[in-house]
Design an enzyme around this catalytic site. Sequence first.
Site, PDB file in Angstrom:
ATOM      1  N   CYS A 112      42.914  38.262  44.899  1.00 45.76           N
ATOM      2  CA  CYS A 112      42.739  37.303  43.825  1.00 45.76           C
ATOM      3  C   CYS A 112      44.045  36.607  43.491  1.00 45.76           C
ATOM      4  O   CYS A 112      45.086  36.874  44.071  1.00 45.76           O
ATOM      5  CB  CYS A 112      42.206  38.011  42.576  1.00 45.76           C
ATOM      6  SG  CYS A 112      40.737  39.015  42.876  1.00 45.76           S
ATOM      7  N   GLU A 125      44.188  45.915  45.603  1.00 40.21           N
ATOM      8  CA  GLU A 125      43.208  46.976  45.813  1.00 40.21           C
ATOM      9  C   GLU A 125      43.825  48.314  45.398  1.00 40.21           C
ATOM     10  O   GLU A 125      44.963  48.618  45.769  1.00 40.21           O
ATOM     11  CB  GLU A 125      42.792  47.070  47.292  1.00 40.21           C
ATOM     12  CG  GLU A 125      42.241  45.796  47.899  1.00 40.21           C
ATOM     13  CD  GLU A 125      40.844  45.436  47.414  1.00 40.21           C
ATOM     14  OE1 GLU A 125      40.222  46.276  46.712  1.00 40.21           O
ATOM     15  OE2 GLU A 125      40.391  44.326  47.724  1.00 40.21           O
ATOM     16  N   ASP A 132      37.512  48.736  41.327  1.00 37.53           N
ATOM     17  CA  ASP A 132      38.800  49.372  41.106  1.00 37.53           C
ATOM     18  C   ASP A 132      39.555  48.783  39.926  1.00 37.53           C
ATOM     19  O   ASP A 132      40.402  49.450  39.319  1.00 37.53           O
ATOM     20  CB  ASP A 132      39.654  49.305  42.377  1.00 37.53           C
ATOM     21  CG  ASP A 132      39.827  47.896  42.915  1.00 37.53           C
ATOM     22  OD1 ASP A 132      39.066  47.005  42.506  1.00 37.53           O
ATOM     23  OD2 ASP A 132      40.714  47.693  43.766  1.00 37.53           O
TER      24      ASP A 132
END
Length: 643
Positions: free
Chosen positions: A2, A77, A100
């Site tokens: 992102c 991540e 997550d």
Amino acid sequence: MCGIVGLFDMRGNNEIDRQQLERMNEAQLHRGPDEGEVYIEPGLGLGHRRLSIMDVASGQQPLFNEDGSVVVVFNGEIYNYQVLAKQLTESGHRFKTHCDTEVIVHAWEEWGEQCVNHFRGMFAFGLWDRNQGTLFLARDRLGIKPLYYALLDNGQFVFSSELKAIIAHPDLRREMDPCAIEDYFAYGYIPEPKTIFKQASKLSPGYSLKIQRGQMQMQPQKYWDVPFKQQDAMDASEAQEALIAKLRESVDIHLMTEVPLGAFLSGGVDSSAVVAMMSGIMREPVNTCSISFGDPAFNESRYAQEVADRYHTNHHVEQVEHDDFDLIDKLALLYDEPFADSSALPTYRVCELARQRVTVVLSGDGGDENLAGYRRYRWHMYEEKLRSIMPLSLRKPLFGLLGNVYPKADWAPRMFRAKATFESLARDSVEGYFHSVSIMSDKMRQRLFTSSFRNDLHEYQAVNVLRNYAQQCPVDDPLSRVQYLDMKTYLVGDILTKVDRASMAHALEVRVPLLDHELVEWISTVPASLKLKDGEGKYIFKKALEPYLSDNILYRNKMGFSVPLADWFRGPLRQRVRDAILGPVLAETGIFNRSYLEEMVDHHQSGKRDYSAPLWTLLMFESFIRNIVKGEGQFVYEKKQVA
């Protein structure tokens, strides 16, 4: 993967301009084309662009805790999030999603600033705790994910995944940092924590930053470092077994995804090792991709094909033509500040190829720094032996004289380029290593810059970057020291930056299992004698991989992922280089000595010297000024106007 952005009023609760926040967020659209949201409350604005990888249905950001008092925007991540979620649930936290990201807000509630020590993964995030009036930023241990920030004159603190989002804010002073320019022309990139602009910074890997409303002072805090606590009595065969087991475990956790996944396969040791491990774990064939070059001197595709055939991967190859230099200006827009690694060109193309079939790929980046794979390590250790024989007080005048009188021989193999060796031996260990990795030597930069620009440096030298990190290095071993220096500079400033921008330009997530911090920590305990042995870099790694890869892959000469700059600048790019480097854009900055620019261009194009790397560095700086600086409007370097 992102893009994140944030605006924070450090002085009070002044209203955040929603349109400005949205413009900054949209500047990173390529990082997250799937969704984009902003959140605003008095004195705070957070934005997020999402590339859906995990919990595609319900992982939208900004993401809140149960009562909405803690909110986070996150890029990366967390591979151990399921273990952490179970632990936090047992402690009474309630989860609304299966992604997550939500682990971060609950981990903050449970452990505060120490939450980062629990995360295993690649990450950069900004978290706001309304009850504490605290903004908390953190970046992963190795710097896989980027994080930029700036304190503006109006008291607003701004952060983002890419510098372009901060540049989009009209209150950022676009004043270049002379020290960053000096660094760039030495290293080919701008090392952390600097950026090209004085007012903006990078958060360094393994650091966090806590900001309290009403307190204008802020100081990043280190939470992790590579330990390098070596076990001298380590058994070689046991180390090989442990290395494969730990690599396989790291690759396994990096396979976590809900979208199509694959791997880069160059045919080198590191990417081939990752593919070999993936093939032993995954039930279906691995999707692999690689780039080939028309010039056989740069082409590794046959080695990649050998690995693909052995492991029956779904392999895809695309050839980069010898004249694939139309990306030059696009690279300036991708990297936001001067960046001179020419392998960004094929990296961009291989990411473009991979994104046609997958959303996530695993790469082999980090193996050379971790396991001493670079040829320069071998030469550094050779020079260190010579340095140990004679004190610097004797070496400096003797080898300094030899370095001055010995002719330059760019065309010769490294062993016959004695001038560079003499010059290095006339220096101490750190300065000698700096000399070996510099794109432009101290003497070249002295001639490159105008006297007025050199005055602006106030005697600052780019070698200071390495000296500062050398003082922090936890061990005295000379090989481990230069590995440590590379992990702090070249790995993050060049390799990981190159891959992040090139991949995110195509909304592709790249994961690096060789940089899992637990694996890095363990490898740092392996004795240096097992990493570089009898002139063979990655010795223990290659021995461990012999059951998985042929000697043809493991023990051939390293080729690298480069492009034929020297030929380009004498052929199809001949006039473009001359027009750019000797044109008005660089002249108007007041930084460069024109006579030396002319000398480099003329000597390279006549074949007298190979100045391809310095010329590429200048070409990318010119493109930065023309596309980023002038493209944004009026730009100021000190008191000099660049219209």
